[in-house]
Design a protein around this motif. Sequence first.
Motif, PDB file in Angstrom:
ATOM      1  N   UNK A  75       0.686  -1.230   0.029  1.00 31.83           N
ATOM      2  CA  UNK A  75      -0.158  -0.089   0.056  1.00 31.83           C
ATOM      3  C   UNK A  75       0.956   1.281  -0.011  1.00 31.83           C
ATOM      4  N   UNK A  76       0.620   2.014  -0.999  1.00 29.46           N
ATOM      5  CA  UNK A  76       1.452   3.337  -1.018  1.00 29.46           C
ATOM      6  C   UNK A  76       0.999   4.514  -0.284  1.00 29.46           C
ATOM      7  N   UNK A  77       1.854   5.688  -0.184  1.00 35.57           N
ATOM      8  CA  UNK A  77       1.621   6.746   0.582  1.00 35.57           C
ATOM      9  C   UNK A  77       1.280   6.401   2.135  1.00 35.57           C
ATOM     10  N   UNK A  78       2.061   5.301   2.645  1.00 36.80           N
ATOM     11  CA  UNK A  78       2.441   5.189   3.983  1.00 36.80           C
ATOM     12  C   UNK A  78       3.959   4.883   4.383  1.00 36.80           C
ATOM     13  N   UNK A  79       4.477   5.955   5.292  1.00 32.36           N
ATOM     14  CA  UNK A  79       5.802   5.934   5.229  1.00 32.36           C
ATOM     15  C   UNK A  79       6.221   4.369   5.824  1.00 32.36           C
ATOM     16  N   UNK A 111       4.964  -1.417   6.537  1.00 34.06           N
ATOM     17  CA  UNK A 111       4.984  -2.780   7.769  1.00 34.06           C
ATOM     18  C   UNK A 111       4.136  -2.567   8.774  1.00 34.06           C
ATOM     19  N   UNK A 112       4.392  -1.391   9.535  1.00 40.74           N
ATOM     20  CA  UNK A 112       3.743  -1.273  10.623  1.00 40.74           C
ATOM     21  C   UNK A 112       2.038  -1.253  10.605  1.00 40.74           C
ATOM     22  N   UNK A 113       1.587  -0.846   9.641  1.00 36.83           N
ATOM     23  CA  UNK A 113       0.212  -0.282   9.333  1.00 36.83           C
ATOM     24  C   UNK A 113      -0.375  -1.649   8.501  1.00 36.83           C
ATOM     25  N   UNK A 158      -8.396  -7.403   0.737  1.00 38.66           N
ATOM     26  CA  UNK A 158      -8.187  -7.205   2.313  1.00 38.66           C
ATOM     27  C   UNK A 158      -7.585  -6.122   2.619  1.00 38.66           C
ATOM     28  N   UNK A 159      -6.395  -5.757   1.848  1.00 40.91           N
ATOM     29  CA  UNK A 159      -5.641  -4.600   2.216  1.00 40.91           C
ATOM     30  C   UNK A 159      -6.480  -3.341   1.896  1.00 40.91           C
ATOM     31  N   UNK A 160      -7.052  -3.411   0.891  1.00 34.22           N
ATOM     32  CA  UNK A 160      -7.808  -2.122   0.340  1.00 34.22           C
ATOM     33  C   UNK A 160      -8.933  -1.703   1.332  1.00 34.22           C
ATOM     34  N   UNK A 161      -9.689  -2.948   1.767  1.00 31.31           N
ATOM     35  CA  UNK A 161     -10.599  -2.746   2.766  1.00 31.31           C
ATOM     36  C   UNK A 161     -10.391  -2.063   3.927  1.00 31.31           C
ATOM     37  N   UNK A 162      -9.102  -2.565   4.576  1.00 28.57           N
ATOM     38  CA  UNK A 162      -8.463  -2.089   5.738  1.00 28.57           C
ATOM     39  C   UNK A 162      -7.938  -0.732   5.609  1.00 28.57           C
ATOM     40  N   UNK A 163      -7.260  -0.475   4.527  1.00 30.87           N
ATOM     41  CA  UNK A 163      -6.412   0.802   4.474  1.00 30.87           C
ATOM     42  C   UNK A 163      -7.075   1.874   3.632  1.00 30.87           C
ATOM     43  N   UNK A 164      -7.848   1.351   2.561  1.00 32.42           N
ATOM     44  CA  UNK A 164      -8.235   2.300   1.466  1.00 32.42           C
ATOM     45  C   UNK A 164      -7.196   3.284   0.954  1.00 32.42           C
ATOM     46  N   UNK A 165      -5.883   2.757   0.458  1.00 34.66           N
ATOM     47  CA  UNK A 165      -4.780   3.529   0.170  1.00 34.66           C
ATOM     48  C   UNK A 165      -5.140   3.825  -1.302  1.00 34.66           C
ATOM     49  N   UNK A 166      -4.823   5.059  -1.924  1.00 39.08           N
ATOM     50  CA  UNK A 166      -5.203   5.389  -3.136  1.00 39.08           C
ATOM     51  C   UNK A 166      -4.423   4.698  -4.382  1.00 39.08           C
TER      52      UNK A 166
END
Length: 714
Positions: free
Chosen positions: A552-556, A559-561, A580-588
């Motif tokens: 997931x991009x735009x997260x520094x 791994x922690x997230x 799964x990741x998109x449902x949790x984080x919604x990264x662009x």
Amino acid sequence: MAPAPPPPPSASATAAPTDVVARPAAGRDLTALFDPTSVAVVGASDDPAKYGHAISAQVLRAPHRRPVHLVNRRGGTVLGRTAATSLAAVGEPVDLVVISVPGAGFEAAVDDALACGARALVAITAGFAETGAAGLARQRAVTDRVRDAGAVLVGPNCLGIMDSTTELYLASDTFDPGGIALLSQSGNLALELKLRLAPHGAGFSRFVSLGNQADVTLVDLLDDCARHDGTSAIAVYAEDFGDGRAFAEVAAAAGKPVVLLTAGRGAASARSARSHTGALTTSADVVAAACRDAGVHLVSTVRELTVVLAALGTRHRTAGRRTAVFTDGGGHGAVAADAAEAAGLDVPELGPGAQARLRTVLWEQSAVGNPVDLAGMGEQDPRSYAAAVGALLASDDVDSVLMTGYFGGYAASGDGLGGGGTALSEGEARAAQDIAREYVTRSKPLVVQSMYPDSPSCRILAQGGVPVFGATEDAARALAALTVTGPAGRAGSVGVPPLPEPATPLTDPGYHCVRELLTAAGVRFPVAYDISGEDELLAAAARFDGPYVLKALHLLHKSDAGGVALRLPDRAALLAAYRDMHARLGAPAYSVEAMADLSDGVELIVGVNRDPRFGPVAMVGLGGILTETLRDVAFSLAPVPAPRAERLLRGLRTAGLLAGVRGRPAVDVTAAAEAVARITAVAAAHPEIAELEVNPLLVRPGGALALDARAVLA
């Protein structure tokens, strides 16, 4: 010596932070500051409570050297000399003007000095940048006037200057003449250093109280002292370096030892760190890296500063770390050996030849392996000390000698341990003379620790140039200071890397833009595609076989997230991970990448943090998710050449992993070092990047591969 008068306002504390302005090029002409043709003291006084009185008394110590003018607005006499009511009333040009007047009259005094042709000013007056914004504005205005007139200014808010080589005495206290130039932001620390150095017979060529460094900076003074024939070593106490990079560059090129004591190195950077590199980099790391690269001796206390300066004033240096510990008691020898190793020296067992030669001058009970122990022979024959020292200094197995223990006690006590009285005392004195002669004729350092450092025998050693200390750790630290690679540097010093010309600025710190920037510099990455939906995800996955990595991009700190999924074996697993990741984080946006083979590799971290004083500072260490937990990292000024990078990597606590452990193969450290060089060169060429990090950098037997990268713009 009479006590100094009360200091001017704020002088009892350290000076205010430097007003960082554009610094004139190195090599400024400070002749008028240190060897003026004439001097005037504005604010001269007969009142011992005023600083103008102390300065006047000092400058009059050498009235034959140059005309001295005392200025007091009330006129009259000061110290028996007629005082002029103004600089204009002096009636002739004045080369250097010391200003010690209340703050309200400071600007007028500066103008009068410049009108009289002054080429240098020393401003004792306080109340400027150290008081806040209004004081800073006043200070900048005065500095502009001084520079426009082609003059130089030390201070304001300083305690004066001294140059014993030109008999210029413009500080409140006296300093014994010698070869040390002291540049200090603290007057009290300067006085303590003077007192501590006196027993070692060391004195000062120059003293400068830095003050606010409004015009003449620490860098300017360091550069001038490096070119000063009367200075053999430069001691610095500074809390604010101004241009820290320039400080390191000038120190590296000084051609003579520079010893630095600084405070506040333990606090983390005031700027909020947003990467592992920023979180792990403190001001202490930055200063230590700059000192190591520049060959500056970094010390932590005034006592350690004294020890290193006393050692550097002696005649011998060595490039080797093999130290022979010589003692007259097992306890002293063991403690000294530990202290030497703690100081970075080696205490190896002596070879058969060296041991055999020692056997010819010592008795059967003596230990000759290293530590070398007289084992009581000194009480029978004090000159056995000299015989053993001579044999050790002559040995090819030894680069330096640390003698420790009771030597000096026979002369100090009169009776000595063996009760031999005058015979032992006289024998020890002759041994001291023999040791001093051996030291002069050899090219190796010798340092002595004695229970009786002030005894007559130890004074003989000191007069012969042998450093003598009362504490074992001081002797070991002194010997470490003498272990060098050149006339000014220390072992391991490598020079300050030049900064490259700025490159086209990076405007988008996005993940793939940073990868492209590093790839263009030759850093290798796995194949990767930027995607923002399921269709793009599947299209990207069709371009190469799994296993896959999804980020997931735009997260520094992805791994922690929970923004990284590894070892996804096929497209179905990749799609499930994405949902799964998109449902949790919604990264662009996300990145689909080829999974690297981690089975035979070591994960490193390479980062560059831009320090406001020292510029880009590189960090290398053990990487991956354990970076901040293990904190096994090393630092250097950036850019880091590949050979230096390899030395940093091989110096890590966990460097054994790079060589292969438990059946794992050795990794390509040379390739890792080359990657470090490329990454740090990119960061150094982009001043708009506050933090650049590659974590992890996977190093395998066949090369190095960057698996993740991030950048933070200033």
